[in-house]
Design a protein around this motif. Structure first.
Motif, PDB file in Angstrom:
ATOM      1  N   UNK A  85       6.912   5.050  -3.823  1.00  0.00           N
ATOM      2  CA  UNK A  85       6.364   4.226  -2.529  1.00  0.00           C
ATOM      3  C   UNK A  85       6.501   2.826  -2.766  1.00  0.00           C
ATOM      4  N   UNK A  86       6.363   2.119  -4.059  1.00  0.00           N
ATOM      5  CA  UNK A  86       6.471   0.658  -4.274  1.00  0.00           C
ATOM      6  C   UNK A  86       7.936   0.254  -4.240  1.00  0.00           C
ATOM      7  N   UNK A 101       3.222  -7.780  -1.597  1.00  0.00           N
ATOM      8  CA  UNK A 101       3.434  -6.657  -1.947  1.00  0.00           C
ATOM      9  C   UNK A 101       2.512  -5.858  -2.506  1.00  0.00           C
ATOM     10  N   UNK A 102       1.942  -6.476  -3.641  1.00  0.00           N
ATOM     11  CA  UNK A 102       0.751  -5.677  -4.513  1.00  0.00           C
ATOM     12  C   UNK A 102      -0.452  -5.411  -3.195  1.00  0.00           C
ATOM     13  N   UNK A 107      -3.011  -0.719  -1.021  1.00  0.00           N
ATOM     14  CA  UNK A 107      -3.431  -0.178   0.307  1.00  0.00           C
ATOM     15  C   UNK A 107      -3.187   1.298   0.320  1.00  0.00           C
ATOM     16  N   UNK A 108      -1.838   1.565  -0.219  1.00  0.00           N
ATOM     17  CA  UNK A 108      -1.354   3.031  -0.357  1.00  0.00           C
ATOM     18  C   UNK A 108      -2.134   3.635  -1.169  1.00  0.00           C
ATOM     19  N   UNK A 109      -2.018   3.072  -2.505  1.00  0.00           N
ATOM     20  CA  UNK A 109      -2.876   3.867  -3.538  1.00  0.00           C
ATOM     21  C   UNK A 109      -4.155   4.248  -3.056  1.00  0.00           C
ATOM     22  N   UNK A 110      -4.876   3.568  -2.694  1.00  0.00           N
ATOM     23  CA  UNK A 110      -6.443   3.827  -2.180  1.00  0.00           C
ATOM     24  C   UNK A 110      -6.340   4.803  -1.121  1.00  0.00           C
ATOM     25  N   UNK A 195     -12.146  -6.082  -2.162  1.00  0.00           N
ATOM     26  CA  UNK A 195     -12.658  -6.473  -3.624  1.00  0.00           C
ATOM     27  C   UNK A 195     -11.664  -6.540  -4.658  1.00  0.00           C
ATOM     28  N   UNK A 196     -10.943  -5.083  -4.660  1.00  0.00           N
ATOM     29  CA  UNK A 196      -9.861  -5.294  -5.716  1.00  0.00           C
ATOM     30  C   UNK A 196      -8.627  -5.974  -5.424  1.00  0.00           C
ATOM     31  N   UNK A 197      -8.314  -6.166  -4.211  1.00  0.00           N
ATOM     32  CA  UNK A 197      -7.055  -7.084  -4.128  1.00  0.00           C
ATOM     33  C   UNK A 197      -7.566  -8.540  -4.298  1.00  0.00           C
ATOM     34  N   UNK A 198      -8.504  -9.012  -3.894  1.00  0.00           N
ATOM     35  CA  UNK A 198      -8.964 -10.250  -4.060  1.00  0.00           C
ATOM     36  C   UNK A 198      -9.063 -10.689  -5.548  1.00  0.00           C
TER      37      UNK A 198
END
Length: 211
Positions: A85-86, A101-102, A107-110, A195-198
């Motif tokens: 996907x990435x 991108x990250x 988002x896709x992973x979760x 929380x993770x992305x921040x």
């Protein structure tokens, strides 16, 4: 984690043998929805898979080896899917910034984990019960290599790439595994994603951010 570390007696070389081994794994996963792993017998697994006990022992010496392989395949398949996907995302969006991108990758992973929430909750639990430290380290290394591959188009410095990949894995694995271990029926996925992305964006773009 290499299959040899899981004590697989016979590696399936033909399509029929591979299907048989996969049927045993799928039967174990289906039974997990009904009872705890320690209550599932090898006979339960073989009966559901439609094979005899002798067939089970052609591939595995004990139930724990089947469980370890199931965990390994779950993690490996997820890593391969996320990398695919990435890389497709990067090819389609040539001007995509690293933070966007990250965020999209995360988002896709979760979403993938949420779609198989029960199985992932069981995977994290069984990983602690079954995997030895060497197998765990190899599995962890596989995930680090996955993140290095995903982030490589944006980070040229090799040491920086290793460090950031390590911390991305620490954050993602820590947040998700601890969340599902404590609360297998967790529902606040949007909040968890935020929380993770921040944390990840702050770490990557703020050199003074204390990790």
């Amino acid at each position: 984690m290499k299959i040899s570390d899981i004590q697989v007696r016979r590696k399936p070389r033909q399509s029929r043998a591979k299907l048989t081994q996969e049927a045993l794994q799928e039967s174990f996963v289906r039974l997990l929805h009904e009872r705890a792993a320690h209550d599932i017998t090898i006979r339960d697994i073989t009966d559901l898979a439609g094979v005899g006990l002798g067939t089970f022992y052609e591939y595995f010496s004990k139930k724990e080896d089947l469980i370890a392989l199931t965990i390994h395949r779950q993690v490996k398949n997820n890593a391969a899917d996320l990398k695919k996907y990435a890389h497709s995302l990067n090819q389609l969006s040539t001007n995509l910034a690293l933070d966007d991108y990250l965020k999209q990758v995360m988002h896709y992973q979760l979403k993938q984990i949420q779609a198989q929430q029960f199985l992932w909750a069981q995977t994290f639990l069984l990983e602690r019960q079954i995997s030895n430290i060497e197998s765990y380290r190899k599995s962890y290394e596989m995930m680090l290599q996955m993140w290095q591959s995903i982030l490589a188009p944006f980070i040229e410095d090799a040491e920086q790439l290793k460090r950031i990949s390590l911390n991305v894995q620490r954050v993602c694995y820590g947040f998700v595994s601890q969340t599902l271990l404590v609360e297998p029926n967790f529902e606040e996925w949007e909040e968890l994603e935020g929380d993770i992305t921040q944390i990840l964006v702050n770490f990557i773009f703020n050199k003074n951010f204390l990790f």
